[in-house]
Write an enzyme that holds these catalytic residues in place. Sequence first.
Site, mmCIF file in Angstrom:
data_model
loop_
_atom_site.group_PDB
_atom_site.id
_atom_site.type_symbol
_atom_site.label_atom_id
_atom_site.label_comp_id
_atom_site.label_asym_id
_atom_site.label_seq_id
_atom_site.Cartn_x
_atom_site.Cartn_y
_atom_site.Cartn_z
ATOM 1 N N HIS A 87 40.637 40.597 44.395
ATOM 2 C CA HIS A 87 40.102 41.011 45.706
ATOM 3 C C HIS A 87 40.734 42.340 46.099
ATOM 4 O O HIS A 87 41.917 42.566 45.815
ATOM 5 C CB HIS A 87 40.406 39.948 46.774
ATOM 6 C CG HIS A 87 39.528 40.064 47.981
ATOM 7 N ND1 HIS A 87 39.774 40.963 48.984
ATOM 8 C CD2 HIS A 87 38.391 39.425 48.314
ATOM 9 C CE1 HIS A 87 38.827 40.861 49.907
ATOM 10 N NE2 HIS A 87 37.976 39.932 49.519
ATOM 11 N N ASP B 195 34.536 33.263 46.263
ATOM 12 C CA ASP B 195 33.396 32.925 45.392
ATOM 13 C C ASP B 195 33.751 31.983 44.265
ATOM 14 O O ASP B 195 32.865 31.509 43.555
ATOM 15 C CB ASP B 195 32.816 34.223 44.806
ATOM 16 C CG ASP B 195 32.169 35.065 45.893
ATOM 17 O OD1 ASP B 195 32.516 36.255 46.007
ATOM 18 O OD2 ASP B 195 31.350 34.519 46.642
#
Length: 442
Positions: free
Chosen positions: A318, A376
Site C-alpha cells: 500500500h 483487497d
Amino acid sequence: MSSDPIGNGTPPEDSVTIVNNASGRQVTFPVLQGTCGPKVIDVRKLYGATDMFTYDPGFTATGSCESRITFIDGEAGILLHRGYAIEELAAHSDFMEVCYLLLYGELPTIEEKDRFTHSITHHTMVHEQLHKFIDGFRRDAHPMAIMCGVVGALSAFYHDSTDIGDPYQRMVASYRMIAKMPTIAAWAFKYSLGQPFMYPRNNLNYAENFLHMMFATPAEDYEVSPVIAKALDRILILHADHEQNASTSTVRLAGSSGANPFACIAAGIASLWGPAHGGANEAVLNMLNEIGSPNRIGEFIDKAKDADHPFRLMGFGHRVYKNFDPRARLMRESCYEVLRELGIEHEPLLELALELERIALEDSYFVDRRLYPNVDFYSGIIFKAIGIPVSMFTVLFAVARTVGWVAQWNEMVEDPNQKIGRPRQLYTGYAQRGFVPLAERG
Ligand code: SDX
C-alpha cells in the site's frame, strides 16, 4: 495562514528555507500543520520565487488539497472518518450512518438518520430509459465497463442536478449517485446473466436491497439473509472512503474543471478499475485460483520478489499503510464470521490466503519493504462466499466508494482555495527544431 515566501530577516519556526546551491539564493516557505499527520511545506509560490517546479511522479510526498473527511496514519495503521476510528464504525455503525457522517461531518441524530435513509431509499429507482442504454452492451461486457458507461451517461438523464454552483443540485446529484449505484450495479450483473432486471424495494435497507436486486427473480419470492446483508453492510463501510487515493484524486481533478458530478464519478470508476487499485480484489481471487494449492505459494512469492517480473502479490502492499491495513484485519474477521454463519467449514481459498499471508510476512523481501495485506486481500473471499461473481468485486468497491467520492467532490467544490488542477512536468523531449519537408527526410 500566509503562503508568501518569506524574504529577508530571521525565518519563523513554522517555515523551511530552500538554498539554491547554484546561485546561493535562499527562499523560505511556510510550513502548515493540520489537526494530525505530517506537516506540509506550502510551495504554492515556489515557481514565482525560484522559476522551478517540484518533481514528484505518483505524488508520493505531495498533498493535493486540504480535507476534513478521512485521516490515515500509515505507520500506525489508523483510519479515521471525521475523527471516528474505522474499527468503531464497523462495530457500532451502519453504512447509511457512515454515508451521512462522510457527507455532513457528524453522526446523525435518529431523526436525521431516518430522513437521510428515506431520501436515499426513494432515489434508488433509475430512469426507465436506462434499460435501453444497458441493452446496447454485449452480454459478456465486463460489469465495470457498463458502470463506467452508464454512470457517465446519468447527466443525460438527470440534467436537473448538474449545476455544481447550486448546493441543492449538488446534494440531489450526490443522493442520486449513492442511491442508484446499487441498482445500476445489480442490473449490470442481471444483464450478463440474461435475467430480467429486479427493481429496488423501499422496504429493504441498502445492503438488503442490493442483494435482492442481484439474486431475486420475478419467478419466486427471495428472502435476503440477514447475516449476509449485515456482512455486506460492514464491507460497504470498510470501502467507503480512503483520503486522496487514485480514484478520489481522479474525481477531484475532473471536478476541478467544473465537470458535472456524474462525469466525475464515472472518471473515478474508471480509475478504480485498475488492478493496482480497486481492481485488486478481482485480481486476488484470480491469483489465489491460479496458485491453487499451498505447495505452489513459493513459486508465486519468488515471482513477486523478482524485480524483472511484472507479477505483484495482489492484495499486498500500500502506498500509505506501512503496517497492517486496519480494513484488512476487519475483513479477515468478517471472513470467519460469514463462513461460520453460512456453515462453510472448509474454504480452501481462505486457507490458501492465510498461508500466503503467513509465508509472505516471514519473508524479508516483504518485511523490509513493509508490505502487508491491504483491504483487497480478503474481500474477494467474502464476496465469493456470499455469491458475488468475481467480475462484480470491483463493482461492489465502486458502489461503496461512491459516497467517499461525492463527499470529497463536494468538499472540493466548496473549497475557497480550489483552482483547476493543472500539474506541470520535467520536460526531457527535443528542444525546438526546424520542420523538415517530407521530400527532404532521409
Ligand atoms: C487499494 O491508495 C489507496 O488508499 C488505495 C486503496 C483505497 O481504499 O482507495 O487502499 C485501495 O488500491 C489498495 C491497493 C490494492 N492494490 C494491490 O493490492 C496491488 C498490489 N500492490 C502493489 O501494486 C503496490 O503495493 C501498490 C500499487 C498498492 C502500492 O505501490 P507503491 O506505493 O507505488 O509502492 P512501490 O511500487 O513503490 O513498491 C515499493 C517496493 C517496490 O520494490 P523495490 O523497487 O523497492 O525493490 O515494494 C515492492 C515494489 O516492487 N512491492 C511489491 C508489492 N507492492 C510493492 N512487490 C511485490 N508484490 C507487491 N504487491
